[in-house]
Write an enzyme that holds these catalytic residues in place. Structure first.
Site, PDB file in Angstrom:
ATOM      1  N   TYR A   1      -9.459   0.144  11.786  1.00  0.00           N
ATOM      2  CA  TYR A   1     -10.785   0.444  11.224  1.00  0.00           C
ATOM      3  C   TYR A   1     -11.239  -0.562  10.169  1.00  0.00           C
ATOM      4  CZ  TYR A   1      -7.526   3.147   8.267  1.00  0.00           C
ATOM      5  OH  TYR A   1      -6.467   3.553   7.505  1.00  0.00           O
ATOM      6  N   LYS A   2     -10.448  -1.588   9.942  1.00  0.00           N
ATOM      7  CA  LYS A   2     -10.851  -2.614   8.972  1.00  0.00           C
ATOM      8  C   LYS A   2     -11.488  -3.770   9.748  1.00  0.00           C
ATOM      9  CE  LYS A   2      -7.094  -1.188   5.898  1.00  0.00           C
ATOM     10  NZ  LYS A   2      -7.860  -0.494   4.865  1.00  0.00           N
TER      11      LYS A   2
ATOM     12  N   PHE B   1       0.883  -1.160   0.000  1.00  0.00           N
ATOM     13  CA  PHE B   1       0.000   0.000   0.000  1.00  0.00           C
ATOM     14  C   PHE B   1       0.925   1.214   0.000  1.00  0.00           C
ATOM     15  CE2 PHE B   1      -2.568   3.319   2.003  1.00  0.00           C
ATOM     16  CZ  PHE B   1      -3.699   3.255   1.198  1.00  0.00           C
TER      17      PHE B   1
ATOM     18  N   ARG C   1     -12.480  -5.210  -5.344  1.00  0.00           N
ATOM     19  CA  ARG C   1     -12.093  -5.845  -4.072  1.00  0.00           C
ATOM     20  C   ARG C   1     -13.337  -6.221  -3.284  1.00  0.00           C
ATOM     21  NH1 ARG C   1      -7.951  -2.936  -0.086  1.00  0.00           N
ATOM     22  NH2 ARG C   1      -9.810  -1.665   0.171  1.00  0.00           N
TER      23      ARG C   1
ATOM     24  N   ASP D   1       3.355  -4.859   8.591  1.00  0.00           N
ATOM     25  CA  ASP D   1       2.117  -4.076   8.535  1.00  0.00           C
ATOM     26  C   ASP D   1       0.957  -5.069   8.509  1.00  0.00           C
ATOM     27  OD1 ASP D   1      -0.170  -2.743   7.636  1.00  0.00           O
ATOM     28  OD2 ASP D   1       1.002  -1.266   6.510  1.00  0.00           O
TER      29      ASP D   1
END
Lengths: 397, 397
Positions: free
Chosen positions: B223-224, B129, B372, B198
Site C-alpha cells: 500500500y506504499k 518499524f 517524513r 522487509d
C-alpha cells in the site's frame, strides 16, 4: 405428479406467510436458486455504492486522512461490535481482521497459554474442516503440546487434567451437523480447560449465545451467512474477563497499547483490540460493514426458525421427488442437531452438482461423495427449495 | 527571493525533461502535494472500475463460480508474479496475502527452522518499524531461540555460529536510510544463517534485486509505493531453492498440496503457494492487481533515478529556503544510503505537519520529532517538491 403439485402449492403458502421474505430485496439476486450461501453469501444491494465511496472518495480524495476521518483505524473493533449481537456477544469482545486460519492460530495458542504449563494436550475435532486441524497441529508444535483428534461426541470422555484447550466446530462443514455448544463448553470448563469455537457455519444462520454459554474464545469467517464478500476478513472473540490474559502469538503493532508511539518494547492494548495484528484491510472490511446492514431489524431467532423450516421442507421434497436409494441425507433429522445446510450423499456427486448448476440450482460438492445445499434464510424462499429438489430429482433420473 | 525564482525555474526544467512525468495521469490526484505515498499510495485511475466489476459482476452475478471463472483462486500467486519483476525476482517465488506482520512471522519462523536446531539466536534490526520487532520476539519465543536487537551496522560483528536468522529492513521507515542489502545478505550467508528482508519502504521505489543477491526470504506491504490501497495484502518471497524447506508456522488449507481434497493430514504444496494460509481476500487482492498496471512499461531503474533527483532537489530547496537550524535532515546524503523519503528533525514536528497539511502539503509525522516526506516518482514532480519546501519554510518562519 400430484406430489409435485402439492409441494409447489405448499411452497407458495409458506412463502406468503414468511415474515422474512421481504429481506430478499436487500440482495442482488437473479432467477438462479442459490444454495451456496454457506460457501459465498450473495451480494448485499448496499455494498457496491459503499465500496465505490471507499475507493473513490475515502482513498482517492482523502487519502491518508481517511485513517482518522473515515474511521479506517477503528474499523476492526467497530465492525466486530456489529457482528457481536449476531453471535450473542456484548460489545467490546470481537475484532475483525485476518483469515479464519490465522485467527484459529491466535485463539488456540492464547487458550493454551491461559491453561498454563501443567496441561500438555490439545483436543481438536477430528471431523473438522481441515484447516483447523492443520493450524491446531502447528499451535501444538509451537507450544510444546501434543494434539489429539477426537470426534465431538468423544470430547467429554477425552477431557482430563492434561487438557489445555479444545478446538471445536459449531456446525460441521460437510454434514451440517450442529454440535451442542452449551454442553460441550460446560464439559471443557469442568475439566479446567479452555474452548475455542469455530463459528464459520453457524454465525448468521442460528443463535450462538457466546456470552450466555460462557465461551472462552471463538473465530469465524464473514463470507458465508454474513455475506461479507469473497475472502472477507474473519473475526476473533475473546471473552471480556479473559482479555487481560490473551497473550497473542501474533503481537503486531495494531495490538500495541500505543500503536503510534513506535515503542521498541511491546505492551499489549486492553480489550478486544489486543487481537489485532497488522494494518487492517480497509476495502474488504468496509465492504463487510455495508453487508452487515442487511441485518438491521432482523432477529437471529426468526432466521433460525425459517432455516429449520427450509431444511425440513427440502428434506421432505427430496423424500417425495427423488426415487428411493439415490441419495442419503447425512444431515441429522433432529432440529437440535442441524445447522442451515443439507448434505446428501450420492453417487457421482461431483458430476451431479455440475449438472445441477447448469440447470440453475447452485450448491457445491465436497469430496468424496457429498452434495451440499446451504439455506440462507435472508434470501432463500420455499419455492426455491421446491425447485431445487425437483431439479435434483430430474437430474438423477 | 532570487533563490525562490531560481529553484522554481529549475523545477520547471526538470519536469519538462522528466521521462516519467506522464505517469501522473495514471493516478487520481488533485492540487495537493502528496508526499505521503510512503504511507498510503495514491489511487491508480484504473482501480475504481475494476473494483466495481469485481463487486457487481464477479461477486454479484457469477458468485461462487468466480473462484474458477474469474481467477480468484489463483490470485495470490498470479499477483505475486506481477510484483516479482519490481523486486528483481523471477516468477513463482512470491505470493500475496495476509498482513506484513503475519508474513514476517511466517518468514522468520521458516528461516529459523531452515537453520536447524544448532543455531539458537535471531538478530533483529534494533531500529526497525516496531511490528517487526514484536513479531520477531514472538517468533523467537515460539521457536525457543533468543532474540538480539542490533543496528544494521552491527550485524556483521554480531553474526556467528549461533545465528539462525536475521530480520532486516531494506529502508528504515523513520530516517529513510537505505541499507546495503547485497553486503548484509552476503555476511549473513557467510555465517551460515538466513536473512529475511522487509521491503515495505523500498519495493516500488528502487531496485531490490532479490534473486541477484541471493536473498533467502522477503516480505513487504503493497500500500506504499505499490499503491494497492489502504491495508492491501502483503507479500512473501521464498527463494526457489528454499521452497521445499519452507516449513510454515501457519499451514492453512490454501497451502495444502490438494486444498480441495479435504485431507485430515497436512501435506504442503510445492512452490510459492506454500506460503498461502487461508481464503484469499479477493476485493483487496484484485484492487491491488489493477493498481499494479500502472507499472506497465515502467523501469524500476528509471524510477530510482527520478527518486534520487527528487530527494536531492528537495534537500537543496530546503537548504535554500529554510533558515539555518530549524530543521535537520536525518536522511543520509549519500545516494547509496538513501531510500525515497526525506526525514527532517524539527521542533514541534507534529504541529508543523498539521499546518503543512492545512496548506496542501501532505507528509506525515513520526514520533517523537520527525517530519517524513515520501517521494513517489510515478506521480510526484519537481514543481511539487519546490512547493513543498517553500511551504515548509513559510510554515516554520
Amino acid at each position: 405428479m400430484s406430489e409435485l403439485l402439492e409441494a409447489a402449492a405448499e411452497a407458495g403458502k409458506l412463502d406468503a406467510a414468511d415474515g422474512l421474505a421481504a429481506l430478499r430485496e436487500r440482495f442482488v439476486l437473479d432467477d438462479v436458486v442459490y444454495l451456496d450461501g454457506n460457501s459465498l453469501g450473495a451480494l448485499p444491494a448496499g455494498v457496491p455504492a459503499r465500496v465505490e465511496d471507499v475507493v473513490r472518495r475515502q482513498w482517492g480524495e482523502l487519502r491518508i486522512r481517511s485513517w482518522e476521518e473515515s474511521g479506517w483505524w477503528t474499523a476492526p473493533e467497530r465492525i466486530g461490535d456489529r457482528i457481536a449481537p449476531l453471535v450473542g456477544a456484548a460489545s467490546g469482545q470481537i475484532v475483525v481482521g485476518d483469515s479464519t486460519s490465522v485467527n484459529v492460530f491466535k485463539a488456540l495458542v492464547a487458550a493454551v497459554r491461559m491453561a498454563g504449563d501443567g496441561r500438555d494436550e490439545i483436543l481438536v475435532d477430528a471431523t473438522t474442516f481441515p484447516t483447523d486441524g492443520y493450524i491446531a497441529e502447528s499451535a501444538a508444535r509451537m507450544t510444546g503440546r501434543s494434539l489429539r483428534p477426537v470426534t465431538p461426541a468423544e470430547v467429554p470422555s477425552a477431557l482430563g487434567d492434561r487438557t489445555a484447550a479444545v478446538l471445536l466446530n459449531h456446525v460441521d462443514y460437510r454434514t451440517g451437523r450442529l454440535h451442542d455448544l452449551p454442553a460441550l463448553t460446560a464439559a471443557v470448563h469442568a475439566a479446567g480447560a479452555y474452548v475455542v469455537w469455530d463459528l464459520c457455519h453457524s454465525a448468521g444462520a442460528l443463535p450462538v449465545g457466546l456470552d450466555e454459554h460462557g465461551v472462552d474464545l471463538a473465530v469465524g469467517c464473514t463470507y458465508k451467512y454474513l455475506n461479507g464478500g469473497p475472502g472477507s476478513p474473519a473475526y476473533l472473540y475473546v471473552r471480556r474477563d479473559l482479555q487481560d490474559r490473551f497473550d497473542s502469538p501474533l503481537p503486531g503493532w495494531n495490538s500495541h497499547a500505543e500503536p503510534f508511539g513506535m515503542r521498541p518494547a511491546y505492551a499489549p492494548a486492553s480489550g478486544a483490540v489486543r487481537g489485532r495484528v497488522g494494518t487492517p484491510d480497509i476495502l474488504s472490511l468496509l465492504a463487510l460493514e455495508a453487508a452487515l446492514e442487511v441485518w438491521d431489524g432482523v432477529s437471529v431467532e426468526a432466521v433460525r426458525a425459517k432455516s429449520l423450516a427450509l431444511t425440513d421442507f427440502f428434506l421432505r421434497c427430496v423424500g417425495e421427488y427423488v426415487p428411493d436409494g439415490l441419495v442419503e441425507s447425512v444431515t441429522p433429522a433432529a432440529h437440535a442437531e442441524r445447522g442451515s445446510q443439507v448434505a446428501l450423499r450420492c453417487a457421482d456427486a461431483g458430476d451431479v452438482m455440475k449438472r445441477l448448476i447448469e440447470r440453475g440450482v447452485v450448491g457445491d460438492f465436497r469430496a468424496p461423495d457429498v452434495l451440499r445445499f446451504g439455506f440462507t434464510p435472508l434470501y432463500v424462499g420455499f419455492a426455491d427449495v421446491e425447485r431445487a429438489a425437483r431439479v435434483l430429482a430430474e437430474t438423477l433420473e
